[in-house]
Design a protein around this motif. Sequence first.
Motif, PDB file in Angstrom:
ATOM      1  N   THR A 165       0.837  -1.204   0.000  1.00  0.00           N
ATOM      2  CA  THR A 165       0.000   0.000   0.000  1.00  0.00           C
ATOM      3  C   THR A 165       0.869   1.250   0.000  1.00  0.00           C
ATOM      4  N   ARG A 166       1.973   1.160  -0.755  1.00  0.00           N
ATOM      5  CA  ARG A 166       2.873   2.310  -0.889  1.00  0.00           C
ATOM      6  C   ARG A 166       2.538   3.096  -2.152  1.00  0.00           C
ATOM      7  N   ASP A 167       2.706   4.395  -2.084  1.00  0.00           N
ATOM      8  CA  ASP A 167       2.625   5.232  -3.278  1.00  0.00           C
ATOM      9  C   ASP A 167       4.018   5.349  -3.876  1.00  0.00           C
TER      10      ASP A 167
ATOM     11  N   ASP B 233       5.078   3.795  -6.641  1.00  0.00           N
ATOM     12  CA  ASP B 233       5.421   2.718  -7.561  1.00  0.00           C
ATOM     13  C   ASP B 233       4.354   2.643  -8.647  1.00  0.00           C
TER      14      ASP B 233
ATOM     15  N   CYS C 213       1.597   1.147  -8.695  1.00  0.00           N
ATOM     16  CA  CYS C 213       0.226   0.997  -8.190  1.00  0.00           C
ATOM     17  C   CYS C 213       0.112   1.814  -6.912  1.00  0.00           C
ATOM     18  N   THR C 214      -0.880   2.691  -6.834  1.00  0.00           N
ATOM     19  CA  THR C 214      -0.998   3.580  -5.681  1.00  0.00           C
ATOM     20  C   THR C 214      -1.466   2.825  -4.440  1.00  0.00           C
ATOM     21  N   SER C 215      -1.449   3.523  -3.301  1.00  0.00           N
ATOM     22  CA  SER C 215      -1.883   2.924  -2.036  1.00  0.00           C
ATOM     23  C   SER C 215      -3.377   2.630  -2.041  1.00  0.00           C
ATOM     24  N   GLU C 216      -4.110   3.175  -3.011  1.00  0.00           N
ATOM     25  CA  GLU C 216      -5.535   2.905  -3.150  1.00  0.00           C
ATOM     26  C   GLU C 216      -5.804   1.877  -4.235  1.00  0.00           C
ATOM     27  N   CYS C 217      -4.723   1.219  -4.694  1.00  0.00           N
ATOM     28  CA  CYS C 217      -4.832   0.205  -5.753  1.00  0.00           C
ATOM     29  C   CYS C 217      -5.414   0.793  -7.031  1.00  0.00           C
ATOM     30  N   LYS C 218      -4.894   1.979  -7.378  1.00  0.00           N
ATOM     31  CA  LYS C 218      -5.245   2.623  -8.631  1.00  0.00           C
ATOM     32  C   LYS C 218      -3.987   2.771  -9.472  1.00  0.00           C
ATOM     33  N   GLU C 219      -4.186   2.732 -10.806  1.00  0.00           N
ATOM     34  CA  GLU C 219      -3.082   3.064 -11.692  1.00  0.00           C
ATOM     35  C   GLU C 219      -2.717   4.533 -11.460  1.00  0.00           C
ATOM     36  N   PRO C 220      -1.430   4.876 -11.501  1.00  0.00           N
ATOM     37  CA  PRO C 220      -1.025   6.257 -11.196  1.00  0.00           C
ATOM     38  C   PRO C 220      -1.725   7.313 -12.040  1.00  0.00           C
TER      39      PRO C 220
END
Length: 685
Positions: free
Chosen positions: A138-140, A142, A144-151
């Motif tokens: 759940t790191r931003d 990379d 995949c964001t911490s909300e599990c969204k594509e950047p």
Amino acid sequence: MTTNTHRALSLSWLLSGGTLIVACTGDTPAATAGETDTESSSGSTSESTTTKPTTNDPTDPDPTTSSSTTGDTTGDTTGDTTTGEPDAVCGDNKKEGAEQCDNGVNNGDDKACTTECKVNVCGDGKMGPGEGCDDGNTRDGDDCTSECKEPDCGDGLVGVKEICDDANADNTDECTNACTAAVCGDTFVQSSNDEQCDNGAENAPGGECTGECTVAVCGDGFILDGVEACDDGKNNGNGQPCLEGCVVNICGDADKSPNEGCDDGNLEDGDGCNASCELEDCGNNVMDKLEACDDGANGDNDDGCTDLCALPICGDGFEQASLNEACDLGGANKNSGDCTSMCQVAACDDGFVWEGHEQCDLGAGNNGNDKACKADCSNNFCGDSFTGPGEECDDANKDNDDACTTVCKNAACGDGFVQPGEQCDDENVVNTDACVACKPATCGDGFVQEGVELCDDKNANQTDDCAACKPAACGDGFLHMGIEECDDGNLVAADGCDPTCKFEGAVVIAKTNQNIAIPDETYIGTQASMVCIDLVVANPMAPVVSVEVTVGVTHTWIGDLVFKLFSPGNAKTLTLMSRPGLNEFLDDGFDFGGDSSNLDKAFPVLFRNAGVKDAELMGNTIDSSKAACKDDGFCDYKPIPGKGPGINFNDFVGMPAVGTWKLCVGDSIGGDVGVLDSASLTLKF
């Protein structure tokens, strides 16, 4: 055994001092985990019974009991009680033990409940409903964001790794804020999908929110745990196994169900309908009161009269071929069960979702491997190897380096993955950065690389308006055709090329608009077989230091042509170009072949020792519909004599300049014609 028979036996057992634990449809709910009924008599036996935890499903069979009995003849009693829950089985549609959820056949790593019976959450490495990606953290910062969204999710542009992108953070419309399509099970209530609720992994046939994301109500065909005792959907009602209000039709309720012979509203014998709801006179071959028929209870329940003295009907518990029944489980018939309410064996394509076996069923003709519900009645999803609705491809793997990405889109330049044939992929289709059309940006690719190039005219020609991807300028070292006479890479005077890129100590002789027809198929290697333009140099008398020639010709099939320069008195001859594209045997015009492209007199070509391209390669990058220089941008050539005389312009160094120089053109093969229109000779002293 009917319900009332069961009750009667229960009563007689209790009267005799026995112990009986019964979970009966419509009766008192089964005991919960930890509740224990213990009865001991005369000290000789100790019995302990612990009921198996239930899911509060009133239709469950009798709870499983576990007992241990030890004893001796002296009256000493030692109780050995076995307790504890049985091992949980993930996938049995029962949430037990350490399981966080269990949706049976609807478990899946792309579903709300995973194959490990855990709630699918962001950061577990499994891309579940409502997630656009899941990299296991759940790191931003990379991919995949911490909300599990594509950047880039939310920019309004549907990326190749996104299903949709509506540039908003509304999870209740057709596109979630993770840029995934709205689906039941993603925990968001989407009216566009006709959803009334969505509890994610808690969605279940027996839950407050069904597996179809509708609020559980009596009559929906799903039995709500702890609230409803039954639910046969539209088949609920009088005379049915499940009454209105989702109450089980039982013996003694004055409503005759299909598997009862009668029901007079009581459990008394001797009134024509006994305590088991069986007609007391049924089987005497006389149709008595309350009987629909009586054939002597002959054991044949498919002869028009059942042994309950009732006419055959689906739901009576007897399988009747005469009614085209394939099964009949009586009150257990239901459209989500093994036997449907129409007494047909549950099967894929019947339009009913068979609980515990099917994920979906849209009915015959509506299921298919290319449809939302596959041919085996399982949900079509990305990664199942079948290309379903909204998918461009499906190769059943998580590899983004092949022809199909993990979001089931065809691999394409700009998807962020370097596939075979690509040298780079920066996840965009911008042509002004360092990766253009999935190849490293280079000068000459036709795209101006921001911060690096000032122009890019999609060619390697450095003699036009854009040289080395910078606007052509005097002093850049590249001869700007038609603008400059020379360019020696500096703006210094008295070095042969002045600061305005004009020759110093040179003479230029030019003739234009000559329009001399070039005879077809006449060239045999001699000057006499060619047409020429005379270029007369009157002075000075100084010897030649360097030579350049420009020729303007219109002609099809340049592989027919030979260009030659003759010095005064024919003292020296240099073949500038000899049938490009053809390795001729002799300089005699007899070989067939050569390049098929053309020349246009409005775009003259330059020949000099420092030419950008070999004359032998003229037109090699274009087809027969295009003209060299005009269409490929290459106008500056170094002489290549082929089998003709001469080497290069150094052949003329030291010769007197005065006299008549001849620029001549010959045509070797028939079928293509043209004109010699212009020629210029530049001599430097």
